[in-house]
Scaffold this motif. Structure first.
Motif, mmCIF file in Angstrom:
data_model
loop_
_atom_site.group_PDB
_atom_site.id
_atom_site.type_symbol
_atom_site.label_atom_id
_atom_site.label_comp_id
_atom_site.label_asym_id
_atom_site.label_seq_id
_atom_site.Cartn_x
_atom_site.Cartn_y
_atom_site.Cartn_z
ATOM 1 N N GLU A 159 0.840 -1.200 0.000
ATOM 2 C CA GLU A 159 0.000 0.000 0.000
ATOM 3 C C GLU A 159 0.872 1.245 0.000
ATOM 4 O O GLU A 159 1.677 1.455 0.905
ATOM 5 C CB GLU A 159 -0.906 0.025 1.229
ATOM 6 C CG GLU A 159 -1.792 1.269 1.322
ATOM 7 C CD GLU A 159 -2.637 1.300 2.571
ATOM 8 O OE1 GLU A 159 -3.064 2.402 2.959
ATOM 9 O OE2 GLU A 159 -2.855 0.219 3.169
ATOM 10 N N HIS A 160 0.732 2.088 -1.017
ATOM 11 C CA HIS A 160 1.488 3.336 -1.108
ATOM 12 C C HIS A 160 0.889 4.380 -0.169
ATOM 13 O O HIS A 160 -0.191 4.210 0.388
ATOM 14 C CB HIS A 160 1.512 3.850 -2.548
ATOM 15 C CG HIS A 160 2.402 3.036 -3.444
ATOM 16 N ND1 HIS A 160 3.749 2.885 -3.219
ATOM 17 C CD2 HIS A 160 2.119 2.313 -4.564
ATOM 18 C CE1 HIS A 160 4.274 2.120 -4.167
ATOM 19 N NE2 HIS A 160 3.303 1.750 -4.991
ATOM 20 N N TRP A 161 1.598 5.497 -0.038
ATOM 21 C CA TRP A 161 1.179 6.556 0.892
ATOM 22 C C TRP A 161 -0.187 7.122 0.537
ATOM 23 O O TRP A 161 -0.905 7.626 1.406
ATOM 24 C CB TRP A 161 2.219 7.673 0.886
ATOM 25 C CG TRP A 161 2.377 8.348 -0.458
ATOM 26 C CD1 TRP A 161 3.203 7.988 -1.467
ATOM 27 C CD2 TRP A 161 1.656 9.503 -0.929
ATOM 28 N NE1 TRP A 161 3.057 8.823 -2.551
ATOM 29 C CE2 TRP A 161 2.112 9.777 -2.236
ATOM 30 C CE3 TRP A 161 0.686 10.316 -0.369
ATOM 31 C CZ2 TRP A 161 1.620 10.834 -2.990
ATOM 32 C CZ3 TRP A 161 0.193 11.382 -1.131
ATOM 33 C CH2 TRP A 161 0.666 11.637 -2.412
ATOM 34 N N ASN A 162 -0.567 7.068 -0.748
ATOM 35 C CA ASN A 162 -1.859 7.629 -1.166
ATOM 36 C C ASN A 162 -3.012 6.637 -1.031
ATOM 37 O O ASN A 162 -4.137 6.922 -1.428
ATOM 38 C CB ASN A 162 -1.769 8.120 -2.616
ATOM 39 C CG ASN A 162 -1.413 7.010 -3.587
ATOM 40 O OD1 ASN A 162 -1.263 5.853 -3.200
ATOM 41 N ND2 ASN A 162 -1.271 7.358 -4.862
ATOM 42 N N GLY A 163 -2.741 5.440 -0.479
ATOM 43 C CA GLY A 163 -3.794 4.455 -0.256
ATOM 44 C C GLY A 163 -3.941 3.421 -1.344
ATOM 45 O O GLY A 163 -4.640 2.423 -1.155
ATOM 46 N N GLY A 164 -3.295 3.624 -2.484
ATOM 47 C CA GLY A 164 -3.387 2.651 -3.564
ATOM 48 C C GLY A 164 -2.512 1.435 -3.315
ATOM 49 O O GLY A 164 -1.425 1.543 -2.750
ATOM 50 N N CYS A 165 -2.997 0.253 -3.697
ATOM 51 C CA CYS A 165 -2.251 -0.992 -3.497
ATOM 52 C C CYS A 165 -1.771 -1.533 -4.845
ATOM 53 O O CYS A 165 -2.513 -1.479 -5.842
ATOM 54 C CB CYS A 165 -3.122 -2.034 -2.803
ATOM 55 S SG CYS A 165 -3.482 -1.647 -1.073
#
Length: 334
Positions: A159-165
């Motif tokens: 999971e990246h910092w922006n919430g996308g996986c």
């Protein structure tokens, strides 16, 4: 002292197999010429040490040679006993081994050092664990640790910092614990990257193995990563004026992110310059300081604070009106 340096050379070569004279000189903070003289002295003393030139050359010990040093200095024993953290070692399955190692070190040093070791352990305690640290180790730590030890590819959902996986194939090189948070250093598409373990959603160990880059050095990489991370994240600058009573709070909230300008003036106020990740973080600090802070620059932060304050007041007033309206309806119903 030269005797300490000669011992250090042998220990470095025993653990690292082969090193160049330049690398040894850098480690021991002496000249290359000094290292070459020391190598010659060790050879004359009967230590099976040899040097080879050309590509892939260096200084090495005979592969069957081993040196055992049972005499630790007092300061060396103290440093060892204070530097290891049992909680983090337990998380990677080395807690019992660490406790046994402490006992063996204490038993190995001369008897007259024991009182000094006990004295030090009761006066200095180094705890790198953050206050709000989960009792349980992060998920997938054991699997990732196994992959690191065995140089096995992993398939990971991250999971990246922006919430996308995203799902990625990684070559896991090393684990790093910083302020009780675990990070994975892994190679993806030829480049080394750093991943926070708490952001992994799934880990699958693959049966394929990879070959680690021969020149990778974890301490060197991590220090470079810290410097690059600080440069990248500290992208928003601003200046505040606040009362000196707020200084402890400022330093707790943003340690190492502020430059204080001089002592407080006659009104008890001082100026400080900050470098943070974003304007949102700057606004959080301003609202946290409340009525004892003034935004000096930039103008966009002043405008953003005013706009957010207006939104808060408007939202609060609307909520108040709704509560009154609801109260009136309840009274009519009664």
């Amino acid at each position: 002292m030269r005797a300490d340096r000669l011992v250090a050379i042998v220990l470095h070569l025993q653990t690292r197999k082969k090193m160049t004279a330049m690398a040894l000189a850098r480690e021991l903070e002496v000249s290359t010429r000094t290292i070459l003289r020391d190598v010659e002295a060790l050879s004359i003393a009967g230590v099976p040490i040899y040097a080879t030139g050309g590509r892939g050359g260096g200084i090495a010990l005979d592969e069957h040679y081993r040196v055992t040093l049972s005499g630790l200095k007092e300061a060396e024993a103290q440093a060892f006993l204070l530097s290891s953290n049992l909680q983090l070692l337990r998380e990677i399955g080395l807690g019992d081994a660490a406790e046994n190692a402490f006992l063996k070190v204490a038993a190995a040093v001369p008897t007259h050092y024991h009182e000094a070791l006990s004295f030090m352990r009761q006066r200095i305690y180094i705890d790198p664990i953050w206050w709000w640290h989960d009792v349980e180790p992060p998920p997938f730590l054991r699997d990732i640790q196994q992959a690191v030890y065995e140089s096995r590819w992993i398939s990971a959902v991250y999971e990246h910092w922006n919430g996308g996986c995203v799902e990625q194939l990684l070559e896991p090189y090393s684990l790093v614990a910083k302020s009780s948070a675990w990070y994975l250093v892994a190679r993806r598409e030829g480049a080394l990257r750093t991943y926070r373990l708490s952001r992994f959603h799934a880990i699958t160990l693959l049966d394929t193995h990879f070959i680690r880059t021969a020149d990778f050095d974890l301490p060197t990489y991590w220090q470079q990563h810290i410097q690059e991370f600080s440069a990248i994240t500290s992208v928003y600058s601003f200046t505040l004026r606040f009362h000196e009573s707020c200084l402890p709070l400022v330093r707790r909230l943003l340690p190492g992110r502020s430059t204080i300008f001089g002592p407080a003036d006659g009104d008890g106020c001082m100026n400080a310059h900050f470098n943070v990740e974003s304007i949102d973080q700057a606004k959080m600090l301003v609202f946290g300081l409340g009525g004892q802070v003034e935004v000096i620059e930039p103008p966009e932060l002043q405008a953003a604070v005013l706009h957010t304050a207006y939104d808060l007041i408007y939202s609060s007033s609307k909520s108040g009106e709704k509560r009154k309206e609801s109260s009136f309806k309840d009274e009519e119903h009664l």
